[in-house]
Design an enzyme around this catalytic site. Structure first.
Site, PDB file in Angstrom:
ATOM      1  N   ASP A 299     -15.662  52.104   1.199  1.00  0.00           N
ATOM      2  CA  ASP A 299     -16.649  52.672   0.376  1.00  0.00           C
ATOM      3  C   ASP A 299     -16.041  53.969  -0.051  1.00  0.00           C
ATOM      4  O   ASP A 299     -15.855  54.889   0.690  1.00  0.00           O
ATOM      5  CB  ASP A 299     -17.929  52.663   1.188  1.00  0.00           C
ATOM      6  CG  ASP A 299     -19.195  53.158   0.185  1.00  0.00           C
ATOM      7  OD1 ASP A 299     -18.677  53.251  -0.921  1.00  0.00           O
ATOM      8  OD2 ASP A 299     -20.199  52.759   0.737  1.00  0.00           O
TER       9      ASP A 299
ATOM     10  N   CYS B 246     -20.799  51.644  -6.462  1.00  0.00           N
ATOM     11  CA  CYS B 246     -20.897  50.385  -5.472  1.00  0.00           C
ATOM     12  C   CYS B 246     -22.047  49.323  -5.788  1.00  0.00           C
ATOM     13  O   CYS B 246     -21.295  48.163  -5.702  1.00  0.00           O
ATOM     14  CB  CYS B 246     -21.196  51.113  -4.135  1.00  0.00           C
ATOM     15  SG  CYS B 246     -22.441  52.089  -4.178  1.00  0.00           S
TER      16      CYS B 246
ATOM     17  N   HIS C 296     -26.834  47.256  -0.022  1.00  0.00           N
ATOM     18  CA  HIS C 296     -27.052  47.915  -1.260  1.00  0.00           C
ATOM     19  C   HIS C 296     -27.198  47.099  -2.529  1.00  0.00           C
ATOM     20  O   HIS C 296     -26.840  47.334  -3.480  1.00  0.00           O
ATOM     21  CB  HIS C 296     -25.770  48.925  -1.463  1.00  0.00           C
ATOM     22  CG  HIS C 296     -26.225  50.146  -2.310  1.00  0.00           C
ATOM     23  ND1 HIS C 296     -25.405  50.725  -2.585  1.00  0.00           N
ATOM     24  CD2 HIS C 296     -27.533  50.769  -2.225  1.00  0.00           C
ATOM     25  CE1 HIS C 296     -25.990  52.179  -3.395  1.00  0.00           C
ATOM     26  NE2 HIS C 296     -27.484  51.803  -3.217  1.00  0.00           N
TER      27      HIS C 296
END
Length: 610
Positions: free
Chosen positions: A57, A96, A152
């Protein structure tokens, strides 16, 4: 650190048991097959490869030594990259959530409504429920599908959660980041200036409180190893392992790593922030080594595909409180420059070629590529934007992708597209998110003072991943790995004094990214026909875009309403309203009955005495 531990301990005292809503499963930490897996699902054949998809990430292009810098040695990841395929022309979205949406659906984020920003703690909705996801496709082919780490892609209702969208199990967290030890996310402030914070760690849909105080990378890795060790031999495995690292944590302590990992860089990296960041990357590398070792012990490497990649470009020099490096690429996370969208990626498998690939690939291509690798017919995939590169990876065929949209972001007023070697980038709003153009340049350490990564080859060979490959019968050739390191290094090919300036907010800029990967030489004035053609391509694609998902934050979602836990707040809110309505109805009914009884008593009394 002592203050930090005390602070998080005090926070934990305020985390009460989350209100349970009908449908929440009991907590079974290692019950991987309790949710969705069907052992009777259709199998293509007995040679379907296991697919291990590992995603870092916010890791930068220059944060892994297989790209040439020895500043942060990553021997386990390098063992895969240098003995597999380095994807040197692989692109993602600049943030992301959109990248993850593209991987899961095979669609570009503009066709998902995810082209602008990310899902927040108070966001309603998520990845559209109309979409069929990668794990759902693989389940049709007989795969067990498990997810570890960051999701997410929506959490406001249970329908958006990974275990409702094709994964047999999920162990990790729902939102974008958290404290590495307390697993608490602080996500903005309310209208009164109070921080919105809550615990965010789950086993399937149940709050997993046992891991408070344990380092995130270790917790997730232990689960991945256990899952591999306990996986049935007769079922092909799809494991998506999404790390938090090296994303920054909450503002009060954004860079966190164990002391022993930080000490590894005490003599080689002077900047304290970069040193801790390097330790965070080092923990990811350790994790990869343990995962590869576990696969080797089970005898699974001979029939596995292992992918390692970042979700978007790095955040260097304090951007987003982090210290990654995209050197020598231009720009940072959340920009459309190469540094925000062209990311470190590699794939290892006995099934693929060993080389540095310059074939164009985008995040949306993983779904069809892996579906074909698993034995599926790509022609069965309808309405997606991605293309399969499986023959490119295995046979060396040219990539079927020749053009690629970086993004079209209306609120930011920017867009970029690539066609062949040409890249056009235009527009920018002076928003806080983008630093008003401050991050449009070259950021992050080069690491050149630490020498060339060729000196790391003995360390690569002796790493856990290196040893696992050797024990599994795979030969590691030192000269071949050294050549791969050289081939993977990006060179700018131009001197800084040869720069032709580019200000995309004023006029579109054009770069020949094959020759000029560092985006130094804006040739828009010389190639006006190419500029017009690419602008027309953006215009046509924009006609197909969905409206961006709302960034509105709902106060009903704040954890203080739910025992200081981030939760499926829309479900819980609806359940609470229904319960209150039911309670009010009971009160009204009881009052009516009491009034009726009183009237009856009065009538009886009157009849007795009249």
């Amino acid at each position: 650190m002592e203050v930090y531990v005390i602070f998080t301990a005090i926070l934990l005292l305020f985390i009460d048991e989350q209100p349970q809503v009908s449908g929440h499963d009991p907590y079974h930490h290692h019950d991987h097959y309790s949710m969705n897996h069907d052992h009777t699902s259709h199998r293509i054949d007995d040679t379907q490869p296991n697919i291990i998809f590992i995603m870092a990430d916010d890791a930068g292009w220059n944060d892994f030594s297989f790209h040439g810098s020895a500043q942060i040695p990553t021997p386990n990841i390098d063992a895969l990259a240098l003995n597999g395929m380095i994807l040197n022309n692989y692109y993602v979205s600049p943030l992301c959530t959109p990248t993850r949406g593209a991987i899961m659906t095979g669609k570009h984020p503009i066709h998902l409504g995810l082209q602008h920003y990310v899902i927040r703690g108070g966001t309603s909705g998520g990845l559209p429920l109309s979409e069929k996801l990668l794990p759902q496709y693989l389940k049709q082919l007989g795969y067990a599908t498990h997810m570890i780490g960051k999701w997410h892609l929506g959490h406001s209702r249970k329908e958006f959660l990974p275990t409702e969208r094709g994964f047999d199990s999920h162990f990790g967290y729902w939102l974008g980041k958290q404290d590495y030890y307390s697993h608490i996310l602080m996500d903005g402030k309310d209208r009164d200036g109070n921080w919105c914070w809550g615990y965010d760690f789950r086993s399937n849909r149940t709050v997993a409180r046992d891991f408070f105080g344990q380092y995130s990378t270790d917790v997730l890795t232990n689960e991945a190893v256990y899952l591999i060790e306990s996986h049935p031999e007769d079922v092909p495995l799809f494991l998506m392992f999404n790390h938090m690292a090296p994303h920054s944590a909450n503002f009060y302590d954004p860079l966190q790593a164990p002391a022993e990992n930080i000490r590894k860089f005490s003599n080689s990296i002077a900047d304290e922030h970069r040193r801790i960041y390097a330790a965070m990357v080092d923990k990811v590398d350790e994790s990869v080594g343990l995962v590869v070792e576990a696969l080797a012990k089970r005898g699974l490497l001979a029939n596995s595909i292992i992918i390692f990649k970042s979700d978007n470009g790095g955040a260097p020099d304090g951007y987003d409180l982090n210290y990654g490096s995209n050197w020598p690429l231009r720009g940072v996370k959340n920009t459309l420059w190469e540094g925000g969208t062209r990311v470190a990626s590699c794939i290892w498998s006995p099934l693929i070629q060993n080389r540095v690939s310059r074939d164009l690939m985008h995040a949306q291509d993983w779904l069809p590529t892996l579906y074909e690798a698993a034995g599926g017919e790509v022609s069965d995939l309808n309405g997606i934007d991605g293309v399969s590169l499986w023959k490119t990876l295995t046979l060396g065929s040219p990539s079927p992708r020749t053009s690629m949209l970086y993004n079209i972001d209306g609120p930011y007023n920017n867009s970029a597209i690539r066609d062949g070697p040409w890249k056009l980038i235009q527009g920018k709003s002076p928003t806080y998110d983008l630093g008003a153009g401050e991050w449009d340049y070259w950021h992050g350490q080069s690491g050149e003072e630490n020498g060339n990564s060729s000196k790391l080859i003995p360390q690569i060979t002796s790493s856990k991943a290196g040893k696992a490959l050797i024990k599994s019968g795979f030969r590691l050739n030192a000269s071949s790995m050294a050549q791969m390191q050289m081939d993977a290094k990006v060179l700018c090919n131009r001197h800084q004094d040869d720069v032709i300036p580019c200000v995309p907010a004023q006029a579109p800029c054009l770069f020949h990214v094959d020759d000029d990967p560092c985006e130094l030489w804006n040739v828009a004035d010389k190639e006006q026909e190419t500029v017009k053609r690419l602008l027309n391509m953006i215009t046509e694609l924009n006609k197909t875009a969905l409206p961006p998902m709302s960034r509105l934050r709902h106060s009903e979602a704040f954890p203080r309403n739910w025992g200081n836990v981030w939760t499926t707040w829309e479900d819980d809110f609806d359940a609470r309203i229904a319960e209150e309505m039911s309670s009010n109805s009971k009160i009204i009914t009881n009052n009516v009955m009491l009034l009726y009884a009183m009237i009856v008593l009065v009538l009886v009394f009157c009849r007795m005495y009249v």
